[in-house]
Design a protein around this motif. Sequence first.
Motif, PDB file in Angstrom:
ATOM      1  N   THR A   1       0.837  -1.202   0.000  1.00  0.00           N
ATOM      2  CA  THR A   1       0.000   0.000   0.000  1.00  0.00           C
ATOM      3  C   THR A   1       0.871   1.249   0.000  1.00  0.00           C
ATOM      4  N   PHE A   2       1.923   1.260   0.824  1.00  0.00           N
ATOM      5  CA  PHE A   2       2.828   2.415   0.838  1.00  0.00           C
ATOM      6  C   PHE A   2       3.565   2.549  -0.487  1.00  0.00           C
TER       7      PHE A   2
ATOM      8  N   ARG B   1       2.059   9.098  -6.136  1.00  0.00           N
ATOM      9  CA  ARG B   1       2.579  10.444  -5.871  1.00  0.00           C
ATOM     10  C   ARG B   1       3.614  10.853  -6.918  1.00  0.00           C
ATOM     11  N   MET B   2       4.451   9.909  -7.338  1.00  0.00           N
ATOM     12  CA  MET B   2       5.460  10.211  -8.359  1.00  0.00           C
ATOM     13  C   MET B   2       4.792  10.537  -9.692  1.00  0.00           C
ATOM     14  N   TYR B   3       3.782   9.765 -10.089  1.00  0.00           N
ATOM     15  CA  TYR B   3       3.098  10.036 -11.344  1.00  0.00           C
ATOM     16  C   TYR B   3       2.366  11.369 -11.306  1.00  0.00           C
ATOM     17  N   ILE B   4       1.770  11.713 -10.164  1.00  0.00           N
ATOM     18  CA  ILE B   4       1.053  12.985 -10.080  1.00  0.00           C
ATOM     19  C   ILE B   4       2.038  14.147 -10.224  1.00  0.00           C
ATOM     20  N   THR B   5       3.204  14.049  -9.583  1.00  0.00           N
ATOM     21  CA  THR B   5       4.164  15.148  -9.701  1.00  0.00           C
ATOM     22  C   THR B   5       4.748  15.227 -11.099  1.00  0.00           C
ATOM     23  N   LYS B   6       4.907  14.094 -11.778  1.00  0.00           N
ATOM     24  CA  LYS B   6       5.420  14.154 -13.152  1.00  0.00           C
ATOM     25  C   LYS B   6       4.366  14.697 -14.115  1.00  0.00           C
ATOM     26  N   LEU B   7       3.099  14.398 -13.888  1.00  0.00           N
ATOM     27  CA  LEU B   7       2.052  14.915 -14.763  1.00  0.00           C
ATOM     28  C   LEU B   7       1.805  16.398 -14.539  1.00  0.00           C
ATOM     29  N   SER B   8       1.991  16.868 -13.311  1.00  0.00           N
ATOM     30  CA  SER B   8       1.711  18.275 -13.043  1.00  0.00           C
ATOM     31  C   SER B   8       2.830  19.189 -13.532  1.00  0.00           C
TER      32      SER B   8
END
Length: 50
Positions: free
Chosen positions: A34-35, A42-49
């Motif tokens: 889960t972690f 979190r990594m994908y969200i920061t790369k997409l943003s």
Amino acid sequence: MPQLLPFFFVNQISFSFITLIVLIFIFSKYILPTFTFGQVVRMYITKLSS
């Protein structure tokens, strides 16, 4: 009764080893993925943003 003292320690050691094995299994099977999944999201969200 000093003759029962070694059985007490063997019982205590075996119970603690069984508890340790069960905890390692539960952490590796359910809690840690889960972690890891949270970190990947979190990594994908920061790369997409960016």
